[in-house]
Design a protein around this motif. Structure first.
Motif, PDB file in Angstrom:
ATOM      1  N   ALA A  19       0.824  -1.209   0.000  1.00  9.12           N
ATOM      2  CA  ALA A  19       0.000   0.000   0.000  1.00  9.12           C
ATOM      3  C   ALA A  19       0.857   1.257   0.000  1.00  9.12           C
ATOM      4  CB  ALA A  19      -0.905   0.002   1.231  1.00  9.12           C
ATOM      5  N   VAL A  20       0.236   2.335  -0.409  1.00  5.16           N
ATOM      6  CA  VAL A  20       0.834   3.663  -0.343  1.00  5.16           C
ATOM      7  C   VAL A  20       0.868   4.079   1.133  1.00  5.16           C
ATOM      8  CG1 VAL A  20       0.569   6.077  -1.068  1.00  5.16           C
ATOM      9  CG2 VAL A  20      -0.096   4.209  -2.625  1.00  5.16           C
ATOM     10  N   TRP A 124       5.804   4.114  -0.864  1.00  4.17           N
ATOM     11  CA  TRP A 124       5.219   2.824  -0.496  1.00  4.17           C
ATOM     12  C   TRP A 124       5.488   2.497   0.960  1.00  4.17           C
ATOM     13  CZ3 TRP A 124       1.972   0.983  -3.895  1.00  4.17           C
ATOM     14  CH2 TRP A 124       2.201   1.116  -5.264  1.00  4.17           C
ATOM     15  N   ARG A 125       4.548   1.836   1.577  1.00  9.04           N
ATOM     16  CA  ARG A 125       4.814   1.215   2.873  1.00  9.04           C
ATOM     17  C   ARG A 125       5.894   0.163   2.624  1.00  9.04           C
ATOM     18  NH1 ARG A 125       0.402   0.935   6.825  1.00  9.04           N
ATOM     19  NH2 ARG A 125       1.131  -1.178   7.137  1.00  9.04           N
ATOM     20  N   GLN A 126       6.678  -0.158   3.618  1.00  4.28           N
ATOM     21  CA  GLN A 126       7.811  -1.047   3.401  1.00  4.28           C
ATOM     22  C   GLN A 126       7.438  -2.527   3.349  1.00  4.28           C
ATOM     23  OE1 GLN A 126      10.633   1.098   6.270  1.00  4.28           O
ATOM     24  NE2 GLN A 126      11.903   0.258   4.645  1.00  4.28           N
ATOM     25  N   ASP A 127       6.272  -2.859   3.773  1.00  2.24           N
ATOM     26  CA  ASP A 127       5.905  -4.275   3.814  1.00  2.24           C
ATOM     27  C   ASP A 127       5.246  -4.716   2.507  1.00  2.24           C
ATOM     28  OD1 ASP A 127       3.809  -2.573   4.278  1.00  2.24           O
ATOM     29  OD2 ASP A 127       2.920  -3.752   5.865  1.00  2.24           O
ATOM     30  N   ASN A 128       5.411  -5.984   2.182  1.00  3.17           N
ATOM     31  CA  ASN A 128       4.770  -6.594   1.014  1.00  3.17           C
ATOM     32  C   ASN A 128       3.756  -7.649   1.422  1.00  3.17           C
ATOM     33  OD1 ASN A 128       6.287  -5.248  -0.987  1.00  3.17           O
ATOM     34  ND2 ASN A 128       7.958  -6.689  -0.732  1.00  3.17           N
ATOM     35  N   HIS A 129       3.888  -8.183   2.607  1.00  2.25           N
ATOM     36  CA  HIS A 129       3.026  -9.249   3.116  1.00  2.25           C
ATOM     37  C   HIS A 129       2.858 -10.415   2.136  1.00  2.25           C
ATOM     38  CE1 HIS A 129       1.925  -7.193   6.799  1.00  2.25           C
ATOM     39  NE2 HIS A 129       1.850  -6.092   6.089  1.00  2.25           N
ATOM     40  N   PRO A 130       3.962 -11.028   1.675  1.00  2.00           N
ATOM     41  CA  PRO A 130       3.795 -12.179   0.785  1.00  2.00           C
ATOM     42  C   PRO A 130       3.250 -13.397   1.537  1.00  2.00           C
ATOM     43  CG  PRO A 130       6.108 -11.876   1.323  1.00  2.00           C
ATOM     44  CD  PRO A 130       5.366 -10.725   1.945  1.00  2.00           C
TER      45      PRO A 130
END
Length: 184
Positions: A19-20, A124-130
């Motif tokens: 997310a932004v 961007w937020r630093q997380d991707n949550h894969p």
């Protein structure tokens, strides 16, 4: 070291959300969505990113991805986010018509100052949550449906394939804006 939210299997298929910062509704403007699409297309053609499903909402993105070749998914995602952030921020700064310009740049600068990894802005937020998926499981189908139904749930369209910035059209009717890599 935590294994939560990591790309653990280099050959895996992952559902990724990012997310932004501040959940700012940047992607309400076509120009910013198109920059993100260009970045995804480049990563698909040049870096080995395989895109099985995708969705761009107003302030966040969902992907189902894997990779071919030797590049790590985390490196591809890092590069894609870095490049798209640079291009979108440049577009915002140079825009003479963006009514939210000062407000957005203020929030991106504020987020950047709170993060020692940045020098100016953070987009961007630093997380991707894969989340690793098994193609032959219910979870894959659940994530695919969740991704495609997101704009329907948000009240933007009545049918998932009517949302232009999604791979739902590829799954239901034909070719959309971004070529996808269909899993067999």
């Amino acid at each position: 070291m935590s294994t939560k939210y990591k790309f653990n299997d280099p050959e895996g298929i992952y559902f990724v959300s990012f997310a932004v910062v501040g959940w700012i509704d940047v992607f309400t403007r076509q120009v910013y969505r198109d920059i993100l699409l260009e970045s995804l297309i480049f990563c698909r053609k040049e870096k080995g990113l395989m895109i099985h499903a995708w969705l761009i909402m107003s302030n966040h993105v969902h992907l189902i991805i894997s990779r071919k070749g030797n590049q790590k998914l985390e490196d591809i995602m890092r590069d894609m986010k870095k490049y798209s952030a640079y291009r979108i921020l440049k577009e915002i700064k140079e825009s003479s018509t963006e009514s939210r310009k000062e407000w957005m740049l203020y929030l991106f600068a504020k987020a950047g100052k709170q993060n020692s990894n940045n020098t100016n802005y953070q987009f961007w937020r630093q997380d991707n949550h894969p989340i690793e998926l098994d193609f032959h499981s219910n979870m894959f189908e659940q994530k695919l449906n969740y991704l495609h139904e997101n704009p329907v749930e948000a009240g933007l369209v009545k049918k998932a394939s009517n949302y232009l910035y999604s791979s739902a059209i590829d799954y239901e009717e034909g070719k959309g804006l971004l070529e996808i890599d269909v899993l067999q």
